[in-house]
Design a protein around this motif. Sequence first.
Motif, PDB file in Angstrom:
ATOM      1  N   CYS A 108       0.862  -1.175   0.000  1.00  0.00           N
ATOM      2  CA  CYS A 108       0.000   0.000   0.000  1.00  0.00           C
ATOM      3  C   CYS A 108       0.902   1.229   0.000  1.00  0.00           C
ATOM      4  CB  CYS A 108      -0.894  -0.021   1.234  1.00  0.00           C
ATOM      5  SG  CYS A 108      -1.942   1.408   1.403  1.00  0.00           S
ATOM      6  N   ASN A 109       0.760   2.064  -1.012  1.00  0.00           N
ATOM      7  CA  ASN A 109       1.584   3.272  -1.126  1.00  0.00           C
ATOM      8  C   ASN A 109       3.078   2.951  -1.082  1.00  0.00           C
ATOM      9  OD1 ASN A 109      -0.751   4.800  -1.238  1.00  0.00           O
ATOM     10  ND2 ASN A 109      -0.773   5.139   0.961  1.00  0.00           N
ATOM     11  N   LYS A 110       3.483   1.926  -1.811  1.00  0.00           N
ATOM     12  CA  LYS A 110       4.883   1.500  -1.967  1.00  0.00           C
ATOM     13  C   LYS A 110       5.502   0.956  -0.688  1.00  0.00           C
ATOM     14  CE  LYS A 110       5.775   4.577  -5.813  1.00  0.00           C
ATOM     15  NZ  LYS A 110       6.664   5.586  -6.386  1.00  0.00           N
ATOM     16  N   ILE A 111       4.694   0.676   0.311  1.00  0.00           N
ATOM     17  CA  ILE A 111       5.177   0.074   1.553  1.00  0.00           C
ATOM     18  C   ILE A 111       4.455  -1.250   1.741  1.00  0.00           C
ATOM     19  CG2 ILE A 111       5.309   0.304   4.058  1.00  0.00           C
ATOM     20  CD1 ILE A 111       5.334   3.328   3.655  1.00  0.00           C
ATOM     21  N   THR A 112       5.220  -2.306   1.969  1.00  0.00           N
ATOM     22  CA  THR A 112       4.638  -3.627   2.193  1.00  0.00           C
ATOM     23  C   THR A 112       4.643  -3.920   3.688  1.00  0.00           C
ATOM     24  OG1 THR A 112       5.508  -4.354   0.070  1.00  0.00           O
ATOM     25  CG2 THR A 112       4.761  -6.065   1.573  1.00  0.00           C
ATOM     26  N   THR A 113       3.455  -4.134   4.253  1.00  0.00           N
ATOM     27  CA  THR A 113       3.324  -4.410   5.681  1.00  0.00           C
ATOM     28  C   THR A 113       2.774  -5.812   5.900  1.00  0.00           C
ATOM     29  OG1 THR A 113       1.127  -3.425   5.732  1.00  0.00           O
ATOM     30  CG2 THR A 113       2.967  -1.991   6.273  1.00  0.00           C
TER      31      THR A 113
END
Length: 64
Positions: free
Chosen positions: A35-40
Amino acid sequence: MLYTIVDIDEIFNCDKNYEYYYKKVDNCILQGVKCNKITTINRIISTNPKDYLNPDYSLGNRLF
């Protein structure tokens, strides 16, 4: 962790096209959402209860 009926897009302002990633770490599998270039971390798949208590695998942490 959020317990809500509100759509995830309204909370995090993400695109509708989610990308799921899976990574095997030790004896468990971690599922991540980009999500928004961040993988959580979104999900932990394991049969060992200690994996769920590991702070490195907490939901919402970044998945590398």
